[in-house]
Design an enzyme around this catalytic site. Structure first.
Site, mmCIF file in Angstrom:
data_model
loop_
_atom_site.group_PDB
_atom_site.id
_atom_site.type_symbol
_atom_site.label_atom_id
_atom_site.label_comp_id
_atom_site.label_asym_id
_atom_site.label_seq_id
_atom_site.Cartn_x
_atom_site.Cartn_y
_atom_site.Cartn_z
ATOM 1 N N GLU A 80 39.840 30.815 41.048
ATOM 2 C CA GLU A 80 41.277 30.876 41.351
ATOM 3 C C GLU A 80 41.870 29.494 41.635
ATOM 4 O O GLU A 80 42.791 29.372 42.429
ATOM 5 C CB GLU A 80 41.530 31.809 42.551
ATOM 6 C CG GLU A 80 41.111 33.236 42.322
ATOM 7 C CD GLU A 80 41.560 34.194 43.434
ATOM 8 O OE1 GLU A 80 41.809 33.742 44.549
ATOM 9 O OE2 GLU A 80 41.686 35.388 43.149
ATOM 10 N N GLU A 84 39.107 40.320 38.688
ATOM 11 C CA GLU A 84 39.241 40.926 40.018
ATOM 12 C C GLU A 84 40.349 41.949 40.010
ATOM 13 O O GLU A 84 41.521 41.606 40.054
ATOM 14 C CB GLU A 84 39.592 39.867 41.083
ATOM 15 C CG GLU A 84 38.427 39.077 41.532
ATOM 16 C CD GLU A 84 38.718 38.259 42.785
ATOM 17 O OE1 GLU A 84 39.724 38.525 43.457
ATOM 18 O OE2 GLU A 84 37.916 37.365 43.059
HETATM 19 C C1 NAG Z 1 45.645 35.037 44.922
HETATM 20 C C2 NAG Z 1 44.939 36.015 45.740
HETATM 21 O O1 NAG Z 1 45.531 36.867 46.385
HETATM 22 N N1 NAG Z 1 43.629 35.945 45.722
HETATM 23 C C3 NAG Z 1 42.790 36.857 46.414
HETATM 24 C C4 NAG Z 1 42.020 37.654 45.397
HETATM 25 O O2 NAG Z 1 41.220 38.558 46.034
HETATM 26 C C5 NAG Z 1 40.229 37.921 46.772
HETATM 27 C C6 NAG Z 1 39.344 38.975 47.283
HETATM 28 O O3 NAG Z 1 39.997 39.903 48.077
HETATM 29 C C7 NAG Z 1 40.823 37.114 47.886
HETATM 30 O O4 NAG Z 1 39.806 36.400 48.526
HETATM 31 C C8 NAG Z 1 41.833 36.141 47.336
HETATM 32 O O5 NAG Z 1 42.517 35.562 48.373
#
Ligand code: NAG
Ligand code: NAG
Ligand code: NAG
Ligand code: NAG
Ligand code: NAG
Length: 823
Positions: A181, A250
């Site tokens: 991410e 995800e």
């Molecule tokens: C951008 C965002 O919300 N990322 C989240 C994606 O999901 C993971 C797991 O729950 C989080 O850790 C991130 O913050």
């Protein structure tokens, strides 16, 4: 088969497998291609340290039975390398054993090395020693960081290679991920960020793993990295190159929980809708985050303030039980999608717009066609005419027609059973009703409260710098000398601590004067309290307790933990405010606690007192022995009555506990409506109740014969008298399914003992409160279901008039079967 033949066959399989089945994994604009075949893949996240090695085979088996093709996991750097170049791959950190468990079950694996992982994990998976390396800057083009990241990533890749676990070597790992991410935060790192992500891609490629690399939420992922989507819905996502498949790494099956937060709940209908919609619009790989969430044992919870339970409302619950109907509703969807794999990954795509938010997608190959019909309106059910036939498409749903004629699955119609889980005491008859406690105070040595630290500097330190994550607890101590003619001197003097830690306990001259902690997401509180100081020297001691370090956001690693300051004395003189800033005084630091240093949680120290244990006393250790609950069902310990602290069973940390933290308001009284866009504030429950009352004690932590030990460190003060152990298992199972479905009722390994309700017609109500409707079948549904199910571990029933006889409902009524079975 004769047992010895089974053994021979097994040996044969395991010896040959590693080099007999090397696979070639590639991709094109449509899908991941394995050995020349375009694949429609369904994956689910299970993080190995959030369960135990003993639980893994069952979790992976239930994943395969739920229709998954692959298990995805992150790799947790801080746990594997707790001190620089000192490694731990033991117990539930045995990554290789986890990957082999996946392989043994015949599933693929997706290895998200990161090594930044977010994941609500302490510090996003970064070891705190890394933060304390001179010159380091995380997640950017910084040599110190990149060197450490390469070192760890290479170590992991080499371990996996050595065991032949990449698909290119005949192993289960078909995909790997570098970074995580980063696209969400990259702009904060400027050009250095761009250089870093290029470096990540090159570094990963140089490791020659023989399978593709992914980068999630990275819209500029350099060739040949595959850019993937994370989110609640990913149907509108397009990868950054036409040559990359549409992948969803995800898909949040629920949400995590924070101390003081409500219980999140994402409905099976909405989750299935988002998945079906993704595959309808060209997606070919999606991963459930999480498929099994599990438990944040020890101090692994991130945040700050992530709870010990990481249940996530996932298809497998925290303890590994099926979360029904979610698990079953998704299984049906996976089976339907897999049956269309060839058409969906290869077929020509066309779409039809029916207006009123209803649209259709047709996939066709020379062999035939498959269709989807979607209604994205959040209120109105609609009937449309498609290829000469009428179809009713409920609001916020996807219908799947594998032959473009019969609706085999609709995301809004759940025929999987709803399981009601119950907790039971399950103890031997001769077990006493309450535990017998011994206890001791944290320390009798008051010197700690009088400023005797380990290091001193003239500044208030970040807790990460001063404690290196060796403990949640850090003492900050300073002294202040006052003369009678000091202008601040007076009766009206306060101690003010701004930008406080997560949890703060304050002592002046060795006496406790107050505590405060962050509540409901507000981490910047001000502690201010009147104090009485002596003439001459006074000591001020702040005990800061962190509850997980930040794990997300641009530069999250720099978020200061612990007391931030300033720390000030505020006095009044002739109506004038006088402030004495103590922030740059000499501060002395000591990592707590004494009981932790003495391993009170595992050692058999004789210093425990057997007499009447105190209650509501801060900084108290409690110990009790207990017998493991009977049977094999998962075990939880009920810690209601306690404040906040740490708990261990037979020396194994079961995590932080905090049952006194009540979940905030904001639960709706209306029943949860799956229709319309989901977010984590929708369908929440548990308002006004302890955020987390029950704590998982994995069976493998327990001795079945003989005694077990529970040790608690109680920080706030509490009463352990009602602490007890229970098992959690399915108590009853309900279905409410439309006719023409085959339903299955199961008590998950135990016999169905009775049928409490059964009616075929138009029954009313929900699980636990079903009642007969206005019409019903002629045969006695109750006795039919009883005959088919009672005494069996599971039973299958055809929901039709053939089974139950004709009804008086009339043709315009869609007949349903409602059953409540007792396990
Ligand atoms: C951008 C965002 O919300 N990322 C989240 C994606 O999901 C993971 C797991 O729950 C989080 O850790 C991130 O913050
Ligand atoms: C990691 O660093 C150590 C030295 O700290 C070195 O011995 C080792 O070879 C490095 N590993 C890799 C894979 O670069
Ligand atoms: C898709 O359509 C093209 C053009 O009509 C045709 O040549 C091709 O065979 C079709 N593909 C499949 C998989 O049917
Ligand atoms: C449902 O249908 C009504 C009537 O056609 C329309 O006014 C409305 O906008 C539709 N959608 C919703 C969300 O109510
Ligand atoms: C302390 O002094 C301030 C300023 O005069 C006043 O506002 C406050 O009420 C006083 N507090 C007490 C407890 O006397």
């Amino acid at each position: 088969m004769h047992p010895s033949k089974v053994l021979l066959a097994t040996l044969f399989f395991f010896t040959l497998a590693p080099w007999a089945t090397a696979s070639k994994v590639t991709y094109d604009g449509r899908a991941i291609i394995i050995d020349g075949k375009h694949r429609l893949l369904v994956s689910g996240s299970i993080h190995y340290p959030r369960s135990t090695a003993q639980m893994w085979p069952d979790l992976v088996k239930k994943s395969r039975e739920g229709g998954l093709d692959a298990i995805e996991t992150y790799v947790f750097w801080d746990s594997h390398e707790p001190a620089r170049r000192e490694y731990d791959f033991s117990g539930n950190l045995d990554l290789i054993r986890f990957l082999k468990t996946i392989q043994d079950e015949g599933l693929y694996a997706v290895l998200r090395i990161g090594p930044y992982v977010c994941a609500e994990w302490n510090y996003g998976g970064f070891p705190v020693w890394l933060h304390n390396m001179p010159g380091v800057q995380m997640r950017t083009a910084n040599d110190v960081f990149m060197n450490e990241m390469r070192n760890f990533t290479t170590l992991i890749v080499n371990m996996v290679k050595q065991e032949n676990l990449f698909a290119s070597q005949g192993g289960p790992v078909i995909l790997a991920q570098i970074e995580n991410e980063y696209g969400n935060v990259m702009s904060s790192y400027g050009d250095e960020g761009k250089a870093y992500i290029e470096w990540c891609a090159n570094m990963a490629q140089s490791l020659h793993i023989g399978v593709p690399w992914l980068m999630c939420q990275q819209s500029d992922a350099p060739e040949p990295m595959i850019n993937t989507c994370n989110g609640w819905y990913c149907d509108q996502f397009t990868p950054n190159r036409p040559t990359s498949p549409k992948m969803w790494t995800e898909n949040w099956t629920g949400w995590f929980k924070s101390w003081g937060g409500k219980d999140p709940h994402r409905t099976a209908e909405d989750l299935a809708f988002s998945v079906a919609r993704f595959y309808q619009l060209g997606g070919t790989f999606q991963n459930y985050y999480m498929y099994h969430g599990g438990t944040n044992f020890g101090r692994t919870a991130g945040g700050p303030y992530i709870t010990t339970s990481y249940d996530y409302d996932a298809p497998l619950d925290e303890y590994g039980n099926l979360n029904q109907p979610k698990w079953g509703h998704l299984k049906e969807l996976h089976d339907v999608l897999h049956s269309m794999e060839d058409t969906l990954t290869r077929g020509n795509i066309s779409s039809v717009d029916f207006g009123n938010s209803v649209s259709g997608t047709i996939y066709s190959t020379e062999k035939g066609s498959s269709c989807f019909l979607t209604n994205t309106d959040s209120r109105n059910d609609t009937t449309i005419n498609f290829q000469g036939l009428d179809y009713e498409v409920p609001a916020w749903s996807v219908s799947i027609l594998p032959d473009c004629q019969d609706v085999v699955y609709n995301t809004a119609k759940v025929s999987a059973q709803t399981s009601v889980m119950v907790k039971k005491k399950n103890v031997a008859e001769d077990e006493p009703a309450a535990l017998t406690w011994s206890w001791r105070p944290e320390t009798n040595d008051k010197s700690i409260l009088f400023g005797k630290g380990e290091v001193s500097v003239n500044q208030i330190l970040d807790q990460k710098d001063a404690a290196n994550d060796l403990s949640d607890y850090l003492f900050y101590m300073t002294s202040v000398s006052l003369k009678e003619d000091d202008p601040i001197w007076g009766d009206n003097m306060t101690l003010r601590i701004t930008g406080s830690g997560q949890v703060l306990h304050v002592f002046v001259n060795g006496e406790f004067i107050g505590s405060q902690w962050a509540k409901y997401g507000v981490f910047d509180y001000v502690f201010e309290q009147q104090i009485k100081l002596n003439k001459g020297k006074n000591t001020i001691t702040l005990l800061s307790a962190t509850v997980g370090f930040a794990n997300y956001g641009a530069n999250f690693d720099l978020t200061q933990a612990g007391v931030r300051g300033p720390v000030e004395l505020v006095g009044y003189h002739d109506d004038e405010i006088i402030i004495k800033d103590l922030s740059s005084h000499k501060w002395s630091y000591k990592v707590g606690l004494e009981g932790l240093r003495q391993n009170l949680y595992s050692s058999d120290s004789s210093k425990w007192q057997q007499d009447n244990y105190p209650t509501n006393k801060m900084f108290t250790w409690y110990k009790a022995t207990f017998k493991a609950p009977l049977g094999t069902d998962p075990v939880v310990v009920d810690l209601l009555g306690l404040g906040k602290g740490l708990a261990w069973v037979n020396g194994n940390s079961i995590g932080r506990y905090w049952p006194s933290f009540i979940a905030e308001d904001g639960c709706s009284l209306d029943p949860c409506d799956y229709r319309g866009s989901y977010d984590n504030n929708k369908c929440v429950t548990n308002c006004g109740k302890p955020t987390q009352r029950w704590y998982h004690v994995p069976r493998s932590f327990l001795n079945n014969e003989g005694d077990n030990t529970l040790v608690l460190f109680e920080e706030f003060g509490g009463d352990p008298s009602s602490v007890n152990f229970q098992t959690t298992a399915i108590g009853s199972a309900c279905v409410n399914a439309e006719e023409k479905k085959k339903i299955e009722l199961s008590c998950q390994g135990r016999p169905i003992s009775a049928i409490k309700f059964a009616s075929f017609g138009n029954p009313l109500g929900t699980c636990g409160s079903f009642s007969k409707g206005t019409c019903e079948a002629s045969n006695d549904a109750l006795s039919i279901v009883q005959k088919a199910c009672v005494g069996q571990e599971s039973c299958t029933i055809d929901v039709s008039e053939d089974t139950f006889g004709s009804t008086t409902c009339g043709d315009d009524v869609i007949k349903t079967l409602a059953v409540e079975a007792i396990c």
